[in-house]
Design an enzyme around this catalytic site. Sequence first.
Site, PDB file in Angstrom:
ATOM      1  CB  CYS A  23     -95.710 -15.230  35.005  1.00 58.20           C
ATOM      2  SG  CYS A  23     -96.041 -15.258  33.349  1.00 58.20           S
ATOM      3  CB  ILE A  24     -96.669 -18.154  39.707  1.00 56.49           C
ATOM      4  CG1 ILE A  24     -98.153 -17.766  39.825  1.00 56.49           C
ATOM      5  CG2 ILE A  24     -96.191 -18.455  41.210  1.00 56.49           C
ATOM      6  CD1 ILE A  24     -99.113 -18.806  40.355  1.00 56.49           C
TER       7      ILE A  24
END
Length: 105
Positions: A104-105
């Site tokens: 996940c960014i």
Amino acid sequence: MPTVTYGESAVPVDDEGFFTDPAQWSEPMAEQIAHESGIEELTGRHWTVIRFMRDQYAAKGTGPTVRVLGKTSGVSVKELYQLFPKGPAKTAAKIAGIPKPRGCI
């Protein structure tokens, strides 16, 4: 390390607000976290995803990606984006009181 207060409990979080100790999470905290994330009410479908995220974290040490979540949680990817519009895996992990999933960014 920063802390955030939910109800009467101060919990340590990382710089992005994710719990560093998932054992300190409780279901009433989820309602407050969801509200802060722009989700007015947690429905049964939200809880399905939240509990799945916690189970996966307990079993594997990380939360699932959106793709895995859509294939194995019983909630489709399309519905995940309806339930958690700002990013299903990341938002659900935060509400579930687990660290941000890998990828996940």
